[in-house]
Design an enzyme around this catalytic site. Structure first.
Site, mmCIF file in Angstrom:
data_model
loop_
_atom_site.group_PDB
_atom_site.id
_atom_site.type_symbol
_atom_site.label_atom_id
_atom_site.label_comp_id
_atom_site.label_asym_id
_atom_site.label_seq_id
_atom_site.Cartn_x
_atom_site.Cartn_y
_atom_site.Cartn_z
ATOM 1 N N GLY A 130 0.586 -1.226 -0.021
ATOM 2 C CA GLY A 130 -0.043 -0.219 0.010
ATOM 3 C C GLY A 130 0.654 1.386 0.050
ATOM 4 N N CYS A 131 0.213 2.532 -0.738
ATOM 5 C CA CYS A 131 1.211 3.728 -0.130
ATOM 6 C C CYS A 131 1.323 4.103 1.240
ATOM 7 C CB CYS A 131 0.002 4.516 -0.665
ATOM 8 S SG CYS A 131 -1.808 4.919 0.120
ATOM 9 N N PHE A 132 1.118 4.317 2.290
ATOM 10 C CA PHE A 132 1.718 4.291 3.248
ATOM 11 C C PHE A 132 2.421 3.251 3.661
ATOM 12 C CE2 PHE A 132 -3.004 5.896 3.783
ATOM 13 C CZ PHE A 132 -2.620 7.375 4.465
ATOM 14 N N ALA A 134 4.639 2.183 2.074
ATOM 15 C CA ALA A 134 5.797 1.988 0.966
ATOM 16 C C ALA A 134 6.634 2.717 1.463
ATOM 17 C CB ALA A 134 5.557 2.460 -0.806
ATOM 18 N N ALA A 135 6.054 3.826 1.689
ATOM 19 C CA ALA A 135 6.331 5.285 2.099
ATOM 20 C C ALA A 135 7.257 5.006 3.905
ATOM 21 C CB ALA A 135 6.275 6.308 2.648
#
EC number: 1.2.1.38
Lengths: 325, 325, 325, 325
Positions: A130-132, A134-135
């Site tokens: 997911g994007c969160f 990933a960061a």
């Protein structure tokens, strides 16, 4: 003839970004696009700027049983919509699932490409983070691997642009007039990205991460994720930066910076920025991570994973500098 | 005891702004609020910042037959939704219709409050002008009245913030990610605001306005309307400004400015800014008008009209300076 | 070894976009970058996402006398700053001037690349059109060439994102808090882009364009130009569209669309969208044009011009699809 | 005759908002306005929407020695600019300093108006809290007073709109094109608002707060502050909410909400929203606070403080509902 590629979920933001990246990819040839809302249209009707070579491709209604000859499928479907459907895709079609249904699911590899590329190479079923996550995980991995922070005492305060909420069904919550000039927390103590972060932190650290705290916020901008992560440990800023530089020494997409990263640094790219500020006196380590939620947080990492599973150069089609301003 | 006021369409942008203005009005007392989506909620559930005195008012399901004792009703309903329903409201309830159904309809007064307040005083059915006409007609009225321009050769290029498109049913066209950083013309050669502008221009000038050209654009901001109007005539800039200053000499809400107006000057207020630039050599007169589409373009002018029909001071509840920045 | 390229004005928006495009160009090799504010920094200090191969390039103080070996120079300097300085660049260095000083100046070719590529091929001094002219002239050229409109009766209402005003010297006029949620006309009746539009319209039509009216507006978004152009003529919509499709039949970057174009369609690309709506009864032709002011409106067209003067494929390095959303 | 009021720093965002509030205040009469950039202009030249009664007031050059007859002065000057200058203002002029120079300085009362109004009443030198402290301390005060959290283990992750950075000297860091679609942390581990937060937390709790962690972020919106505060304690969500409701039972401007607050709820108002989410199993308490940085975070709280020191109703001139959308 290139690798024959398909996209399911072409009308959504993740699917649209996959289209952009595949259109510029030296080895991928888009031969199939499917989507709910726009089935029956040509690609150019939905994407007026699509390259001429793809303009006439018809958008199909998604049906896993009637796929054309395909080597690789990118799936960008809402949570819950891909589990069953992707199980009916032929074995020999490689799949990168940008959606959330296959993360840490048996038979699928969790595609944290910057951290463990070797686990991904040669696989045929990869679940994109997911994007969160990933960061977050890119920022934490060097600290966890180096035992510089306690894995069980991590507070993640994350902020995302509104495309991170998906194109949705026109929920007026994400309407312009109501979202503009507005900043809001949501999903407190129960966000859907929690489990994959907890599991990955535990794998990277060998310890429990049951105390993980995660608070997402919706920011009035289209793209971008910034995570500000509060950890406990004795490390100095220098030690954290050194650990990260060493951890990512040969990795093409992660950049360790001295100053706090800004979301605009990553816009339109597959880059991931990580930075650190520590105060050993207070046993405080702040880790920061920036990605484009549609780049490294979705389609960018998906293409990176696809490169790995297809045996291509990891950076193929992904060497676009970010768009500024 | 004040004038008992109701709002129909409380969940929409126009209704919400009417609520804000009525809450601060010295003579109005809100006793009734109705809306589709939020019926059954208290006002404070829908508007977390509503003043304490109104917090507990229940939002009703709209039904013209079962209104409580009311002196005045503000209706802010989608086009097509108010014609029949408002006909069933008791005669003795005064109505200001913010929506589009009663403009230039028999039995209703077109409420162009800054231009013809005397026609509005004492009426009991007033149709509020649309947001584009509000900005446009205030800018043109002095030129038309003074015969400074040709009524039949007018091109209106107008730009509105996205709240001007209404809260809508969650149409993803107005989703944040798709509307942000995007500018688009729409409704070319056929916008719903055309007829009221044509009719009013003809009334003000005594000539035909059948050649009117009107092109609206959607601008990535929440509030604000700017119209740039290209006219033909021999007047100088000075003559236009003088005509406007004289025309609006005693009017409280119209400001004639030397420099081109900006939408932010009007935000949150009932002000209307008009300005002119002419080049007699080319027989060119450019008229510019700025309003807040929810202020003068909707709820602000509605309260001004309500003040006029109730015999109150025209500025009651409307002397709020704009919000900057 | 590729074509050795330099950029002057690397810190500005135009220079930054040139950097992005050159970084991905198959034949250009960036060997020189100069800028005011950032002289003495490495490229990566200014552009944290710049590709690794360029990261260490030092930004020089601009001095036309001490250029390194160069084949091609992109100049993106403020108006007034390039005329004298570029005259001191060695003859054999080809120059594309993105700034405004050399448009329709003797010895320089006006680089309207989509309209007259053949005039540009093989030249060594090319002046890039301004962003408003780029959008406007591409939309008007087919109508003027086909005599479908009167050249002397054209009203251009144009709207630009704020990067179109340049990075500036930190003028607080363009500060976020003051520009956000604000829309404003500026430069009425005297904008610096007027002369090149008048001259080009006259060249394309063979008639006078002295009656040209041009009103620019600043829109609260970063990138994008939309021009809405009001013309007089007897053509139908169909005739205009057909004329444009035929005019641009083999041109790679101009797209003729049936529906009104949106600025987001072009973001990050060198595409130019044109569209038409006509009403022969009123002798009205509305032409619309969309470009990214930093793409076709600056660095994109500059690279296209550079490709033409270097004898490369016109689309080299420019086949990036737009970024959406 | 009302209370004679002056504003120093009229051109800045805080001064502008003070002007708006004072213009609508029933007891204040603005008789003096001073500012750097705009000295010599009339108020209406700087603020085109200012009420007619104030339009002609001349903006003076700021000089504490030559003030006219004044009862009350609002100072909104950059940090460092008010300490010396305000010391030269006559004793009998009451002062509310919106700037940062007098917070917890001898002879000045820290004006945390919602928490300790009684300390402020009747004072003549009040230092307004910063925007982050205003949001933070209102959210924490009930928890600290009720011993529901540990004072020495608090992590504040705060987010502010860009007007919070001040109108500045045109620093291009805050330019629209660079700030839009960008989110960035800044001032890590050393922000200027730290000391007043530490001191106040210690006063409210009686314990040390030396472990305070504070990370501000700049969000691409004009107005609004949201703080997300991570604390340690055994309380449940219900206990936190109850404590806050009881603490603020008679306070007019603080609203305790069940759902996470959004910045838009407060825009243009002096309201302060607080909310809580706790997980006793993990000893976690999340406190959230929302204010408008120019309202409760600056001019709103300043007027509230002025009301208290002048013996007026605390809500005089402040009962404006927020602006939505």
């Amino acid at each position: 003839m290139g690798i024959r590629v398909g996209i399911v979920g072409i009308s959504g933001f993740g699917g649209g970004e996959a289209l952009r990246l595949i259109a510029g990819h030296p080895s991928f040839e888009l031969v199939y696009a499917a989507g709910e809302g726009s089935a029956g249209c040509r690609l150019i009707d939905r994407y007026p700027g699509v390259p001429h070579k793809l303009a006439g491709l018809m958008i199909e209604k998604w049906d896993p049983e009637t796929l054309p000859e395909l080597d690789l499928l990118f799936a960008s479907l809402p949570t819950g919509a891909s589990a069953e459907a992707l199980s009916r895709v032929r074995e020999e079609v490689k799949i990168v699932d940008i959606g959330g249904d296959h993360r840490y699911v048996d038979g699928w590899t969790y595609g944290l490409a910057d951290v463990w590329p070797d686990r991904i190479r040669g696989q045929s079923r990869v679940a994109n983070p997911g994007c969160f996550p990933a960061a977050t995980l890119n920022a934490l991995a060097p600290l966890l691997a180096g035992k510089l922070i306690e894995p069980d005492n991590i507070v993640i305060d994350s902020k995302t642009g509104i495309s991170g909420a998906g194109r949705g069904g026109g929920d007026s919550k994400f309407g312009y007039a109501e979202s503009n000039e507005n900043l809001q927390p949501y999903g407190l103590l129960k966000h859907v990205h929690m489990p994959e972060m907890t599991t990955t932190i535990e794998r990277l650290s060998g310890g429990s991460a049951s105390g993980l705290v995660f608070t997402p916020h919706l920011v009035p901008m289209t793209r971008g994720v910034l995570v500000t992560i509060y950890c406990r440990g004795n490390a100095t800023t220098r030690q954290c930066v050194d650990a990260a530089q060493s951890f990512y020494a040969d990795r093409p997409f992660v950049r360790v910076t001295d100053r706090p990263p800004q979301t605009k640094w990553a816009t339109g790219s597959n880059l991931s920025f990580v930075s650190y500020a520590a105060d050993p006196e207070r046993r405080l380590v702040i880790a920061m991570g920036v990605v484009d939620n549609l780049g490294k947080g979705a389609a960018g990492q998906a293409v990176q994973n696809a490169n790995l599973i297809c045996g291509l150069s990891e950076t193929a089609g992904l060497d676009l500098p970010p768009v500024w301003p």
